[in-house]
Scaffold this active site. Structure first.
Site, PDB file in Angstrom:
ATOM      1  N   GLN A  50       0.822  -1.210   0.000  1.00 45.73           N
ATOM      2  CA  GLN A  50       0.000   0.000   0.000  1.00 45.73           C
ATOM      3  C   GLN A  50       0.858   1.263   0.000  1.00 45.73           C
ATOM      4  OE1 GLN A  50      -3.238  -1.961   2.931  1.00 45.73           O
ATOM      5  NE2 GLN A  50      -3.665   0.182   2.506  1.00 45.73           N
ATOM      6  N   ARG A  91      -9.294  -0.043   7.320  1.00 45.53           N
ATOM      7  CA  ARG A  91     -10.176   0.929   6.656  1.00 45.53           C
ATOM      8  C   ARG A  91     -10.486   2.078   7.621  1.00 45.53           C
ATOM      9  NH1 ARG A  91     -14.413  -0.882   2.213  1.00 45.53           N
ATOM     10  NH2 ARG A  91     -14.691   1.113   1.221  1.00 45.53           N
ATOM     11  N   CYS A  92      -9.421   2.705   8.064  1.00 46.19           N
ATOM     12  CA  CYS A  92      -9.547   3.627   9.183  1.00 46.19           C
ATOM     13  C   CYS A  92      -8.323   4.505   9.227  1.00 46.19           C
ATOM     14  CB  CYS A  92      -9.652   2.761  10.432  1.00 46.19           C
ATOM     15  SG  CYS A  92      -9.147   3.491  11.967  1.00 46.19           S
ATOM     16  N   GLU A  99     -12.982   5.338   4.095  1.00 45.73           N
ATOM     17  CA  GLU A  99     -13.123   4.608   5.354  1.00 45.73           C
ATOM     18  C   GLU A  99     -14.342   5.046   6.163  1.00 45.73           C
ATOM     19  OE1 GLU A  99      -9.347   5.936   6.613  1.00 45.73           O
ATOM     20  OE2 GLU A  99     -10.180   7.252   8.118  1.00 45.73           O
TER      21      GLU A  99
END
Ligand code: CDP
Length: 806
Positions: free
Chosen positions: A237, A384-385, A760
């Site tokens: 990522q 996802r944060c 997110e």
């Protein structure tokens, strides 16, 4: 001009720029199985690596015998910590300032820990060979409870730092303690709490879970000994950061390392960290001179990489009798597992948890976070944060509900009277953040009206009466959430990953015939960047998005960037894209002025061209300007049309949303039927409403999973009880409800196009909405807090504990 000449509206539509529901250009290849993922990469002579993993959560290693494995035809090497030690690679630094074993050095600290790396001619031989490596263990006492880890006399887990009184984030008060991190005014908050009319107090646990992307982690390392270049393909990522780390660890100059992230099948934070598999593959490729592939299987992924959450949050929220919140106090016991490998900016060992005052105007607050070692997998990631914002949102949205219960107030009204008001923005929170923009009341009213909130409450009351009369066994819950997010890390002065400031970048080249390529420092994992970043650029430079290629993920070509996680792509790289586009336009204006023989200032921009002010028939389109930039000598200007922007955001962006979940809970079976889910998101300027909707649907489904069943659970021996997809809940279309999406649009004042992140938000806001609905169903029976995940068994037990089974 003739009838075929597009008018202005048609020219705007042709751009497919900001606000256009452009179909995702990536989907043709993804939906036809033509994606190019890391496991699709096959290089000549490629070898395969696989790990021998520990069956124990805590044990001393007495011996490792690889003879039988090495005797298996096709096995090339078996690496252990002893082989890596002379290279200084048996341990590696973590993103959180700790260090982590690459291969078990003397002992293992969690089940599934990497003990030896087998390299073989193919994947099947490697898998057979790991069974033949004999490891003798002496098991040690296991600690899976962070509170027990801090007790006097608790078994020392990290013997390597047992005597160190100082860690990366300050003093350690126990051998299993990592740090205490504090923010806010403790004394003032405690004073307010001790003298308040009403105080609601609760322990809110956000359980351990896992991002579980469909594609697991993996890489191919290929060392070319002739030209000295290492190429590393992987599910990264943050490819540039991986390149820098690989250079620092291996000693290979950074220009001799090329890191490529091909298509990625979901990341959700799982693919931010650096894992032992990458290090071992690189070493194996250097040693053998051949490419080495390592791909996790599902169990490896669930057991050993990147857990999320595991926060025990003790809260006290103080208020007046009328419900005006006067203070918030919070202490977190954070279970970090065996090594502190949490992926957070260096300054923030608890990430952005101190956004936990949420959407409310709370005058004084305090947060303390104790990080603790246990015998669990390391790698706390932002699933996802944005660095623990999800934990923060869950905490405050549960505390608000518990306070409403204590006050006997409607929870929607309690939120409304405490919201930060529109005119208070930019708002300075008690814990130090500057919220950029918001209009919470408008969003909340819109949401409540859309679901007919009053009608829902009437229906709920009727249902309760019917339940009491024995006419139904189903209770109704209305789960409310209003969340404020914090996304878009940097700025560089506050945020870094391993010392690299968190900016991002975009480089644009306009081709002579008026098409373009934009390269960014981010990397899509399914978010649709190739579609949406082209839209930002189309609106900035007047070239149709269909004529702009967006390329990410190759460190040999893309400008340095910090990657994609925490919904930072739009706030940071999206801004870089807009600004690089503006540089292109500024040069284009000079070229147009030369071609039209007017002064620069006599021109104005109009969709896709520069027009002479007051003479609309005199203009140069971007296509004409692009061509001229390559074929005309323009005095004072270099040929070509290129620009690059490195963007250091002045602040983060603060998207927000109002979510409402309505469910029917069967007290006898514990089954919760979600019959309505309404999600209003405000992410500022919307680049592509269809992509946003897709992000919201996906994020809500992950939230559903987390709230209603997904968990990484351990037994007391430290065995992972949920290490397969038979046990780890991954929702399918069957479990997924219909979502109704909606929006308001409050632009960010500091972002060049006013956009905030969104990826997110649905995970952050969704979890409390689902969880609050479960709690709300039982509110009339006095339920204060029942821990997630709310699977059928836990809901049944809750009903039972409240005496609802007769
Ligand atoms: O960093 P990440 O891509 O995960 O998250 P993001 O910046 O929130 O973007 C997710 C997707 O939504 C991207 O394709 C964005 O361009 C798109 N998006 C949008 O269309 N409008 C916004 N205001 C924010 C994001």
């Amino acid at each position: 001009m003739n009838d075929m000449t597009p008018n202005r509206d048609e020219r705007v539509a042709n751009l497919k720029g900001l606000g256009c529901k452009r179909k995702r250009v990536e989907d043709a290849r993804f939906t036809q199985g033509k994606g190019n993922y890391v496991d699709d990469i096959k290089l000549p002579g490629m070898l395969f690596g696989d790990f021998v993993r520990s069956p124990y959560a805590h044990a001393r290693i007495k011996s490792i015998n690889a003879e039988a494995a090495l005797a298996l035809p096709g096995v090339i090497a078996v690496l252990t910590a002893k082989d890596l030690e002379p290279l200084g690679l048996h341990w590696m630094p973590t993103l959180a300032g700790d260090k982590q074993m690459v291969l078990a050095d003397g002992k293992v600290l969690f089940q599934g820990q990497e003990v030896a790396f087998v390299v073989a001619s193919d994947r099947y031989v490697a898998a057979d060979a790991i069974e033949l490596v004999e490891v003798e263990y002496d098991d040690l006492p296991v600690i899976t409870d962070p509170f027990k880890a801090l007790e006097d006399g608790a078994t020392v887990l990290r013997e390597d730092i047992a005597d160190k009184k100082e860690g990366a984030h300050g003093p350690r008060r126990h051998p299993n303690h990592i740090f205490l991190w504090e923010e806010g005014d403790k004394a003032a908050t405690e004073e307010v709490v001790s003298s308040a009319d009403v105080v609601a107090e609760e322990m809110v646990y956000y359980h351990r879970t896992h991002p579980c992307p469909l594609e697991t982690c993996g890489c191919v390392a290929s060392m070319d000994k002739i030209n000295g270049k290492l190429t590393l393909y992987g599910t990264f990522q943050a490819p540039h950061v991986v390149r820098t780390v690989a250079s620092l660890l291996s000693g290979i100059d950074e220009h001799n390392i090329r890191v490529v992230s091909p298509d990625i099948g979901g990341g959700f934070g799982n693919k931010v960290g650096v894992y032992p598999g990458y290090v071992c593959s690189i070493v194996a490729s250097i040693v053998t001179g051949k490419p080495v592939k390592w791909i996790e299987d599902r169990m490896d992924n669930l057991m050993a990489t990147a857990f999320a959450r595991d926060y025990w949050m003790q809260g006290k929220i103080a208020a007046t009798k009328e419900g005006k919140i006067t203070g918030l106090w919070c202490h977190v016991t954070a279970d970090h597992g065996a090594f502190d490998a949490c992926a957070d900016p260096t300054k923030y060992p608890a990430g952005f948890f101190h956004i936990c005052t949420g959407s409310y105007d709370i005058p004084v607050a305090y947060v303390g976070v104790d990080g603790v070692y246990t015998n669990k997998a390391p790698g706390g990631v932002a699933y996802r944060c944005s660095f623990r914002v999800t934990e923060a949102a869950y905490f405050i949205e549960r505390m608000i509900e518990i306070l409403a219960q204590k006050l006997g107030m409607d929870a929607a009204e309690l939120r409304r009277i405490n919201f930060i008001k529109k005119e208070q923005f930019p708002y300075h929170s008690a814990l130090g953040w500057e919220y950029d923009s918001g209009d919470y009341h408008t969003a909340w009213d819109k949401a409540l009206e859309a679901v007919d909130y009053k009608g829902l409450r009437r229906e709920q009351a009727e249902r309760l009466e019917a339940f009491k009369r024995g006419e139904t066994r189903k209770l109704m819950g209305v789960g409310l959430t209003f969340f404020t997010e914090i996304v878009g890390a940097g700025p560089v002065k506050n945020c870094d990953i391993l010392g690299m400031g968190m900016f991002d970048s975009c480089e644009i080249r306009i081709h002579p015939t008026g098409s373009a390529i934009a390269r960014l420092g981010t990397i899509s994992q399914g978010q649709g960047h190739a579609t949406t970043f082209a839209q930002i650029l189309a609106s900035e430079i007047g070239i149709s998005a269909d004529k702009i290629t967006v390329e990410e993920g190759d460190t040999d070509t893309a400008p340095y960037g910090l990657g994609t996680y925490g919904s930072r792509s739009t706030p940071v790289a999206g801004a870089a894209t807009a600004l690089a586009g503006r540089k292109i336009r500024a040069k284009a204006q000079m070229i147009a002025a030369y071609l039209l023989e007017v002064h620069d200032d006599d021109l104005e921009w109009d969709v896709d061209r520069f027009v002479v002010k007051g003479a609309p028939e005199r203009f140069k389109t971007m296509a004409e300007i692009a061509y001229a930039s390559y074929n005309q000598a323009i005095p004072g200007l270099e040929p070509g049309l290129e620009a690059v922007s490195y963007y250091d955001p002045p602040n983060m962006t603060y998207p927000f949303g109002a979510y409402i979940c309505v469910m029917d809970v069967d007290v006898d079976t514990g089954v919760a039927d979600i019959r309505q889910f309404y999600a209003l998101d405000d992410c500022g300027t919307r680049i592509n409403p269809m992509v946003i909707e897709g992000q919201v649907h996906g994020g809500l489904t992950e939230a559903l999973a987390i709230a209603m069943g997904q968990e990484i659970a351990y037994d007391e021996m430290g065995n992972v009880k949920t290490g397969t997809l038979m046990d780890f809940f991954l929702p399918t279309a069957w479990e997924t409800p219909n979502y109704v999406t909606d929006h308001t649009e409050t632009p960010s004042p500091h972002h060049p196009i006013g956009a905030k992140g969104v990826g997110e938000s649905p995970n952050v806001g969704g979890v409390p909405a689902f969880s609050n609905a479960v709690h709300d169903a039982f509110r009339a029976f006095g339920l204060k807090q029942s821990h997630m995940p709310h699977d059928h068994w836990r809901i049944w037990k809750t009903a039972n504990s409240l005496g609802l089974h007769g």
